[in-house]
Write an enzyme that holds these catalytic residues in place. Structure first.
Site, short mmCIF file in Angstrom:
data_model
loop_
_atom_site.label_atom_id
_atom_site.label_comp_id
_atom_site.label_asym_id
_atom_site.label_seq_id
_atom_site.Cartn_x
_atom_site.Cartn_y
_atom_site.Cartn_z
N ILE A 43 -60.81 33.11 8.92
CA ILE A 43 -61.31 32.25 9.58
C ILE A 43 -60.45 30.98 9.56
O ILE A 43 -60.31 30.28 10.82
CB ILE A 43 -62.72 31.10 8.69
CG1 ILE A 43 -63.68 31.35 7.78
CG2 ILE A 43 -62.35 29.68 8.44
CD1 ILE A 43 -64.42 30.98 7.10
N ASP A 86 -47.34 30.68 -0.41
CA ASP A 86 -48.31 30.82 -2.08
C ASP A 86 -48.22 29.06 -1.06
O ASP A 86 -48.14 28.44 -2.42
CB ASP A 86 -48.07 30.69 -2.63
CG ASP A 86 -49.11 31.22 -4.08
OD1 ASP A 86 -49.47 30.38 -3.96
OD2 ASP A 86 -48.36 31.87 -4.94
N VAL A 87 -50.61 28.94 -1.73
CA VAL A 87 -50.32 27.03 -1.73
C VAL A 87 -50.36 27.04 -2.89
O VAL A 87 -50.50 25.10 -3.26
CB VAL A 87 -51.43 26.38 -0.55
CG1 VAL A 87 -51.21 27.01 1.23
CG2 VAL A 87 -52.98 27.62 -2.10
N TYR A 117 -66.42 29.48 -8.29
CA TYR A 117 -66.04 28.87 -6.97
C TYR A 117 -66.10 27.78 -6.43
O TYR A 117 -66.11 26.68 -5.46
CB TYR A 117 -66.36 30.24 -6.09
CG TYR A 117 -66.64 30.11 -4.80
CD1 TYR A 117 -65.14 30.61 -4.16
CD2 TYR A 117 -67.24 29.34 -3.79
CE1 TYR A 117 -64.72 30.34 -2.98
CE2 TYR A 117 -66.75 29.66 -2.73
CZ TYR A 117 -66.19 29.98 -2.48
OH TYR A 117 -65.97 30.06 -0.53
P1 NDP Z 1 -60.15 35.74 3.62
O1 NDP Z 1 -60.27 36.16 2.56
O2 NDP Z 1 -60.95 36.53 4.54
O3 NDP Z 1 -58.43 35.41 4.36
C1 NDP Z 1 -58.38 33.76 3.75
C2 NDP Z 1 -56.46 34.20 3.69
O4 NDP Z 1 -55.80 33.32 3.09
C3 NDP Z 1 -56.23 34.86 3.24
O5 NDP Z 1 -54.93 35.77 4.18
C4 NDP Z 1 -55.41 35.28 2.26
O6 NDP Z 1 -54.11 36.25 1.84
C5 NDP Z 1 -55.00 34.04 1.95
N1 NDP Z 1 -54.45 33.10 0.63
C6 NDP Z 1 -55.53 33.71 -0.42
N2 NDP Z 1 -54.60 33.33 -1.47
C7 NDP Z 1 -53.43 31.93 -1.01
C8 NDP Z 1 -52.40 31.61 -1.63
N3 NDP Z 1 -52.24 31.41 -2.49
N4 NDP Z 1 -51.47 30.83 -0.82
C9 NDP Z 1 -51.63 30.62 0.62
N5 NDP Z 1 -52.48 31.78 1.21
C10 NDP Z 1 -53.16 32.67 0.16
O7 NDP Z 1 -61.20 33.74 3.53
P2 NDP Z 1 -62.24 33.71 4.69
O8 NDP Z 1 -61.25 33.11 5.89
O9 NDP Z 1 -63.50 34.51 4.69
O10 NDP Z 1 -62.18 32.08 3.79
C11 NDP Z 1 -60.85 30.86 4.29
C12 NDP Z 1 -61.86 29.85 4.06
O11 NDP Z 1 -63.04 29.44 3.95
C13 NDP Z 1 -61.54 30.11 2.27
O12 NDP Z 1 -61.19 28.87 1.69
C14 NDP Z 1 -63.66 30.15 1.77
O13 NDP Z 1 -63.02 29.51 0.26
C15 NDP Z 1 -63.84 29.41 2.98
N6 NDP Z 1 -65.09 29.40 2.85
C16 NDP Z 1 -65.45 30.91 3.58
C17 NDP Z 1 -66.76 31.37 3.34
C18 NDP Z 1 -67.33 33.04 4.03
O14 NDP Z 1 -68.21 33.13 3.35
N7 NDP Z 1 -65.99 33.51 3.77
C19 NDP Z 1 -67.64 30.70 3.40
C20 NDP Z 1 -67.34 29.26 2.61
C21 NDP Z 1 -66.00 28.47 2.98
P3 NDP Z 1 -54.74 37.47 0.68
O15 NDP Z 1 -55.62 37.79 1.19
O16 NDP Z 1 -53.20 38.08 0.83
O17 NDP Z 1 -54.84 36.88 -0.50
#
Ligand code: NDP
Length: 257
Positions: free
Chosen positions: A22, A67-68, A162
């Protein structure tokens, strides 16, 4: 006049977790509308691959590591963006993790703290760090990525940690919006349904899980990242200038039932 409201020319936008899923779609939507986009991800390689994916479409972005959950890194990122570009206009606080499938009674301290650290604390650290600059400038738009899980309890998978973290994001959004509304900074959130990204891939390992999800969804389908990115773009742009403190639900009708 109306089309101009959607333009972001010359504005600087930061997307956390922007290297894939996303977040990457949001980066693309903002860049396509003229923003200078910074893709910030915990994995520098993923941030770079996101940048390359946009470059392949003729769009420019910068890749940075953050890292957030680490306030020093988040604060440094905000400082660096403002130092390098002289401004920051948009923050998409998107980084989040799922770790779904553990019953509440079995959740370890580490599991609970980790999910809330990224999904909730991380969103606040980012809002605080970037808003400090936005408030000084008297303008800015923040979009936090919540979830329909902040409004309902998912089934069949268990994920109380979550769901609670995302409900917290929604309320954080309205609370911050109220604090900053008369100083030019808007804060909104998006609550997506299940979206086809790496995060939801684990469902393929569980027989029938996707069937339950689709049965519970009036549109009987999952969403795609671009369907969230277009909502994020709207909230980041002047087209939503009267909106703050809102969580926009983009859930294929899930919460109607
Ligand atoms: P993905 O896992 O595909 O992407 C998330 C990204 O965030 C990854 O690149 C990940 O890196 C990065 N990330 C994780 N932890 C950290 C951190 N501590 N600091 C910086 N970056 C970080 O997830 P989605 O795209 O599916 O999700 C994006 C957002 O949307 C999230 O907040 C999720 O909760 C929300 N969401 C998603 C849904 C879904 O069905 N997919 C539904 C509703 C909400 P790495 O993989 O290396 O950890």
């Amino acid at each position: 006049m109306y089309a101009d409201k959607f333009r972001l020319d010359g504005r600087v936008a930061v997307v956390t977790g922007g290297g894939r899923g996303i977040g990457l779609a949001c980066a693309e939507a903002l860049a396509e509308h003229g923003a200078i986009v910074v893709i910030a991800d915990i994995d520098a390689g993923i941030a770079e691959s996101g940048k390359a994916a946009l470059a392949a479409k003729g769009l420019k972005a910068e890749a940075r590591q953050v890292d957030v959950t680490k306030t020093d890194q988040v604060n440094a990122l905000a400082e660096a963006v403002v130092r390098d570009h002289g401004r920051v206009d948009v923050l998409v606080a998107n980084a989040g993790i799922g770790r779904s499938g553990v019953a509440a009674e079995d959740v370890t301290d580490e599991h609970w703290l980790n999910v809330n650290d990224v999904n909730y604390n991380g969103v606040f650290w980012c809002n605080r760090a970037f808003a400090r600059h936005m408030l000084q400038a008297g303008r800015g738009a923040i979009v936090n990525i919540g979830s329909m899980s902040g409004l309902i309890s998912n089934r069949p998978q268990k994920q109380t940690y979550y769901n609670a973290s995302k409900a917290a994001v929604h309320h954080l959004t309205s609370s911050l919006a109220a604090e900053w509304a008369d100083r030019g900074v808007r804060v909104n959130a998006v609550a997506p349904t299940y979206i086809e990204t790496e995060m939801t891939m684990y469902s393929s390992e569980h027989d029938g899980m996707i069937d339950v999800w689709l049965r519970d969804t009036p549109m009987h389908r999952m969403g795609k990242p671009d369907e969230i990115a277009s909502v994020v773009h709207f909230l980041a742009s002047d087209a939503s200038s009267l909106m703050t403190g809102t969580t926009v639900v983009a859930d294929a009708g899930f919460t109607c039932w």
